[in-house]
Design an enzyme around this catalytic site. Sequence first.
Site: not given
Length: 407
Positions: A215-217
């Site tokens: 995932g990512n932020n």
Amino acid sequence: MEIGPLYKRKVLLGVSGSIAAYKSAHLVRELIKWGAEVQVVMTTAAKDFITPLTLSTLSTRPVYSTFLKEEEEQYGVWNNHVDLGLWADLMLIAPTSSNTLSKLVTGACDDLLSAVYMSAKCPVYVAPAMDLDMYKNAATASNIEVLESRGVVVLPAEHGELASGLIGQGRMAEPEAICEFITSHLLKQLPLYGKNVLINAGPTHEHIDPVRYIGNNSTGQMGVALAQASKALGATVTLVLGPTHHPLDLKGLQVIRVVSAKEMLTAMQEYYPSSVLTICTAAVSDFTPVDAEDKKLKKTSMTGTMSLQLEQTPDILAALGAAKKPNQKLVGFALETNNGEDYAKEKLVRKNADAIILNMLSSKTGFESNTNAVDIFFQDGGELSFELMDKSLLGKQLLEALIEKFQ
Ligand code: C5P
């Protein structure tokens, strides 16, 4: 409090001399309930029906009635009708007596209310109130016609029992009905009224096993800012939102929660055909595990290293671009660290988007920041730049620029 087009609007409420002025107290409350800021200006005759004290208490502002400030008359201090007229986002004259109605037509300015009307540049609504024969009089009909031809919105008087005891048309519309009328009239003027806007936002999570993911932020803030800006311009907004825990203002939006890129694509494809404007702000993961484990991977089953086989996720923007109809506009984002302009222009073509919004990654722009600075590249070669600003303000400015370009 109701959030609608009256929310935070400065409303100049003119009250003229009709028995219906007793309803003005209720009208002030109703406008405030919708979130409006209300400044009352009343004619001298209106004071015979309701006191300025009642209206100033309810509106929490002094009520103006005369050109000179009554308490400071000897000093020649005046109530500036030009300032009042310019202050207002909207002017409502309710009740509008037969006398005031005719003054609005002729431009006679013998009291503060008619002078304020002459100075006002905002939309004006009038709610006539008079006895049935006065309302039926040819002069009233022609006054209403003239005002309407000048862009004033006249709320038709209601049918019912009148102060004279007679029954007929002439009653001022009820305060609730007046606010609902104005709200729906204002909504219909908005550029995206009756239109569907589709936006995706946030990250996607591609599960490796039930507890781990790629995932990512991304917080989803930029997409939500664009969604709220679309809503404020009258659109029905569907927001397809990936797994973010950032506090977001989702009021008034249809929110579809998804986790993976595949789910996001399915949701976008469902709402895309009915959307006139689609904006892909989501930071979609580019890769997903070929086989997600259905049980948590155990350390003990490994030898120190492991490899994870990945495959590409669907490119949502490109899929929508391939299915785009001539009446649809599609906008994507490009978050880059270098050669931003080249990549953005390449994406514009490859994904068949109408515009790409380029976002260069820095400490003040991008994923976890509340601010952003972007450039828009349009398919026709046009370009626009937006300096560093708060994401919600940027959302408004970007949307206005897109609408102006696409209309
Ligand atoms: O190709 P790239 O990921 O840089 O393109 C960014 C744009 O494409 C964004 O609008 C993003 O929402 C969209 N995108 C997508 N599906 C992907 C990857 C990116 O819709 N799998």
